[in-house]
Design a protein around this motif. Structure first.
Motif, short mmCIF file in Angstrom:
data_model
loop_
_atom_site.label_atom_id
_atom_site.label_comp_id
_atom_site.label_asym_id
_atom_site.label_seq_id
_atom_site.Cartn_x
_atom_site.Cartn_y
_atom_site.Cartn_z
N PHE A 225 0.84 -1.20 0.00
CA PHE A 225 0.00 0.00 0.00
C PHE A 225 0.88 1.25 0.00
O PHE A 225 1.94 1.29 0.63
N ALA A 226 0.41 2.27 -0.70
CA ALA A 226 1.03 3.59 -0.58
C ALA A 226 0.64 4.18 0.77
O ALA A 226 -0.53 4.12 1.17
N HIS A 227 1.60 4.73 1.52
CA HIS A 227 1.30 5.32 2.81
C HIS A 227 2.31 6.42 3.10
O HIS A 227 3.36 6.54 2.44
N ARG A 228 2.01 7.23 4.11
CA ARG A 228 2.85 8.38 4.45
C ARG A 228 3.58 8.13 5.76
O ARG A 228 2.93 7.92 6.80
N ASP A 229 4.89 8.13 5.73
CA ASP A 229 5.71 8.06 6.95
C ASP A 229 5.32 6.88 7.84
O ASP A 229 5.19 7.03 9.06
N SER A 230 5.06 5.72 7.22
CA SER A 230 4.70 4.50 7.96
C SER A 230 3.38 4.65 8.73
O SER A 230 3.11 3.87 9.65
N MET A 231 2.56 5.65 8.35
CA MET A 231 1.25 5.82 8.99
C MET A 231 0.27 4.87 8.33
O MET A 231 -0.52 5.23 7.46
N ILE A 232 0.32 3.62 8.77
CA ILE A 232 -0.51 2.58 8.20
C ILE A 232 -0.74 1.52 9.27
O ILE A 232 0.15 1.28 10.11
N THR A 233 -1.91 0.92 9.29
CA THR A 233 -2.19 -0.16 10.24
C THR A 233 -1.31 -1.35 9.89
O THR A 233 -1.40 -1.89 8.79
#
Length: 409
Positions: A225-233
């Motif tokens: 998944f594309a995500h920002r600064d490891s802000m992902i579940t």
């Protein structure tokens, strides 16, 4: 024997009626054939009296014929008759189903279509299937026709093909938008409605008919998944969240505070209709990109909860991510609307009591865990260490079946 004759798009062969002493069917089916002079005729309404009369004829070994639409073994009367009299008592002569005929009229294969009945059933299941799948046939009924279906689908990119009076002189096959369908009175002659995402309606060559099989993997790596600064579940948290959400075809899931949309995408991959709510503009675009990359349909709502939830249909399950002082209020708003379960992921210990109270206060049985995991990570010298991920609290609530909207039932 009971001879069950499907009319298809043509009148049933007259020889099927030869010698019949009781003929049962809908009024239009009975009016379309020439009955034997001595035959009793029953127009189907309530099933129980008709079944009792049929039983009396069978006990006296008198011939019974039932007229039905299309293939009577496909969402038809064969199920009821087999339950009452046993499959061995039935001689079924199927016709062409309205679903097969409708797809033939528009020149599409339908081995990959999902067929759902809204006839005498809650329309929400059919609506959620149409939201989630690109090729759906809906068998309609009173209060669950093209207008009602269209009204529920105006936020999705779909074309509705409304097939009416198939196989008759009055046959009509019309392509309309959901909004156009919602604005019309379609009468009682509708046979079936096809709901199509035309960009994906042709589909790929299939080996197994029906809806797309469940994915071989879920709780995908964050790199999917594309995500920002490891802000992902993280996938460990996502795995348990998915298990507690239980997303499936015919249901609606909210992903509130969706961030990258990883939970929303995974729920959609497992068959659910999904709405992702996200307040950050770049997050909205990221969710759309992730949904497109995984070939699923996720509706993205740009806004802040709980205000952004007001116009959404009630969900079956909700995932709430993120934190902040407003988290308990958001969880409470979601819990008051959710039909089955709410799952909440949070990093702050201080939020746990208030979130738990929000769930139990809405009539949910609540449970939870603190998830702490360490992943294998390489070190120089061809050795491996354990790299700890940030701990996450996961709370979930399952609705008590005797409690709804704050009222004990």
């Amino acid at each position: 024997m009971i001879t069950v004759v499907g009319t298809g798009t043509e009148a049933p062969p007259q020889e099927c009626l030869a010698g019949a002493e009781l003929v049962v069917g809908g009024r239009r089916h009975l009016d379309a054939v020439r009955l034997p002079e001595a035959a009793e005729r029953i127009v189907l309404g309530p099933l129980a009296p008709a079944l009792d009369t049929m039983a009396e004829y069978l006990e006296k070994e008198r011939r019974v014929v039932v007229l039905a639409s299309g293939d009577p073994g496909f969402f038809g009367i064969v199920r009821v008759l087999a339950e009452r009299f046993g499959p061995g008592a039935l001689d079924v002569r199927p016709g062409v189903s309205s679903v097969a005929t409708a797809f033939a009229r528009v020149g599409l294969p339908w081995d990959d279509a999902v067929v759902v009945s809204a006839h005498g059933r809650d329309l929400r299941t059919a609506v959620n299937v149409c939201r989630a799948r690109p090729k759906v046939a809906v068998l309609t009924g009173p209060g669950a026709g093209p207008a009602e279906l269209g009204a529920a689908l105006t936020a999705r990119t779909r074309v509705l093909v409304v097939a009416s009076a198939l196989g008759t002189e009055d046959e009509r096959v019309e392509r309309v938008t959901p909004a156009e369908a919602a604005a019309r009175d379609w009468g009682t002659a509708v046979s079936v409605v096809l709901c199509l995402d035309e960009s994906r309606a042709l589909g790929a060559v299939r080996t197994v008919a029906g809806p797309t099989a469940a994915p071989a993997q879920w709780a995908l790596e964050e790199g999917e998944f594309a995500h920002r600064d490891s802000m992902i579940t993280k996938f460990e948290v996502r795995a348990l969240a998915l298990a507690r959400l239980g997303p499936r075809l015919g249901e609606l899931v909210w992903d509130v505070g969706a961030g990258s949309g990883s939970v929303a995408v995974e729920c959609a991959r497992l068959g659910a209709a999904v709405v992702a709510v996200e307040k950050a503009p770049d997050g909205v675009e990221r969710i759309r990109a992730n949904a497109a990359a995984h070939g699923v349909d996720v509706r993205v709502v740009h806004g802040s909860a709980p205000e952004a939830l007001a116009e959404l249909d009630d969900p079956d399950a909700v995932f709430v991510g993120g934190g902040g002082r407003e988290l308990p209020d958001i969880v409470g708003a979601c819990a008051r609307r959710a039909r089955r379960s709410v799952v909440v992921a949070m990093a702050a210990l201080d939020r746990v009591p208030a979130v738990r109270a929000a769930l139990t206060g809405a009539g949910f049985d609540c449970d939870g865990v603190l998830l702490q995991s360490s992943r294998l990570a390489p070190l120089p010298g061809d050795v491996t260490r354990l790299a700890a991920t940030n701990p996450v609290f996961l709370l979930w609530g399952v609705r008590n079946p005797v409690y709804r909207e704050g009222v004990a039932l």
